[in-house]
Scaffold this motif. Structure first.
Motif, PDB file in Angstrom:
ATOM      1  N   ARG A  45       0.845  -1.199   0.000  1.00 26.74           N
ATOM      2  CA  ARG A  45       0.000   0.000   0.000  1.00 26.74           C
ATOM      3  C   ARG A  45       0.880   1.249   0.000  1.00 26.74           C
ATOM      4  O   ARG A  45       1.982   1.236   0.528  1.00 26.74           O
ATOM      5  CB  ARG A  45      -0.899   0.027   1.230  1.00 26.74           C
ATOM      6  N   PHE A 131      -2.236   4.708   4.648  1.00 27.07           N
ATOM      7  CA  PHE A 131      -1.828   3.790   3.593  1.00 27.07           C
ATOM      8  C   PHE A 131      -3.058   3.380   2.798  1.00 27.07           C
ATOM      9  O   PHE A 131      -4.120   3.118   3.379  1.00 27.07           O
ATOM     10  CB  PHE A 131      -1.170   2.545   4.199  1.00 27.07           C
ATOM     11  N   PHE A 132      -2.906   3.300   1.468  1.00 30.50           N
ATOM     12  CA  PHE A 132      -4.010   2.966   0.588  1.00 30.50           C
ATOM     13  C   PHE A 132      -3.574   1.932  -0.449  1.00 30.50           C
ATOM     14  O   PHE A 132      -2.472   2.042  -0.998  1.00 30.50           O
ATOM     15  CB  PHE A 132      -4.502   4.211  -0.156  1.00 30.50           C
ATOM     16  N   PRO A 133      -4.449   0.960  -0.748  1.00 31.32           N
ATOM     17  CA  PRO A 133      -4.150   0.047  -1.859  1.00 31.32           C
ATOM     18  C   PRO A 133      -4.086   0.854  -3.161  1.00 31.32           C
ATOM     19  O   PRO A 133      -4.820   1.840  -3.319  1.00 31.32           O
ATOM     20  CB  PRO A 133      -5.335  -0.913  -1.876  1.00 31.32           C
TER      21      PRO A 133
END
Length: 162
Positions: A45, A131-133
């Motif tokens: 991520r 945090f991001f995919p």
């Protein structure tokens, strides 16, 4: 080539603050340089931040100060903006000319593997972070962030302009 201003750059407050800062920097510094990083955790991520003074979600980064190396500035910005630590040496990706900011600004861009020591809490500078995919980036992610991610993924050629 037509210069199209991305939507996140159209905020009046941001334009005014940027112009004032670069006017002052003109007398203090011959050139401005910043660092920015695509920071990935062990789940793949990416870490993004949303500032109080500029619209959109951005990769962490900031200016390189006098007597500071680019890598020192990188480590400082990751720590300040995300409580992030490098888990491997940062990989230099590219150096960009940031002509939308000024005629003298450059951005040194890294790809980093990181871990977060503690969650980043909201303050006067950073209003949101996380945090991001890669397939679920938050609404408002900047066009520059999308361009850099496409370059990293090999889906676009590297541009010399941020």
């Amino acid at each position: 080539m037509q210069d199209v201003t991305p939507p996140e750059m159209s905020a009046f407050r941001y334009r005014v603050l940027t112009r004032v800062a670069h006017f002052v920097y003109f007398f203090i510094k011959g050139m401005t340089m910043g660092v920015r990083a695509a920071c990935f955790d062990d789940q793949g991520r990416i870490f993004l931040v949303r500032h109080s003074y500029i619209p959109g979600w951005h990769m962490p980064g900031g200016g390189v100060e006098r007597r500071e190396t680019v890598r020192e500035a990188l480590a400082k910005e990751l720590r300040e903006e995300g409580n992030l630590e490098l888990t491997a040496p940062p990989q230099l990706v590219h150096v960009y000319f940031n002509r939308r900011t000024s005629k003298r600004d450059h951005v040194v861009f890294y790809r980093c593997d990181v871990r977060q020591t503690t969650p980043r809490l909201r303050d006067r500078e950073i209003v949101e972070a996380g945090f991001f995919p890669l397939d679920a980036l938050p609404t408002g992610t900047t066009s520059a962030t999308y361009r850099r991610l496409k370059e990293l993924a090999g889906e676009a050629e590297f541009d010399d302009v941020w």
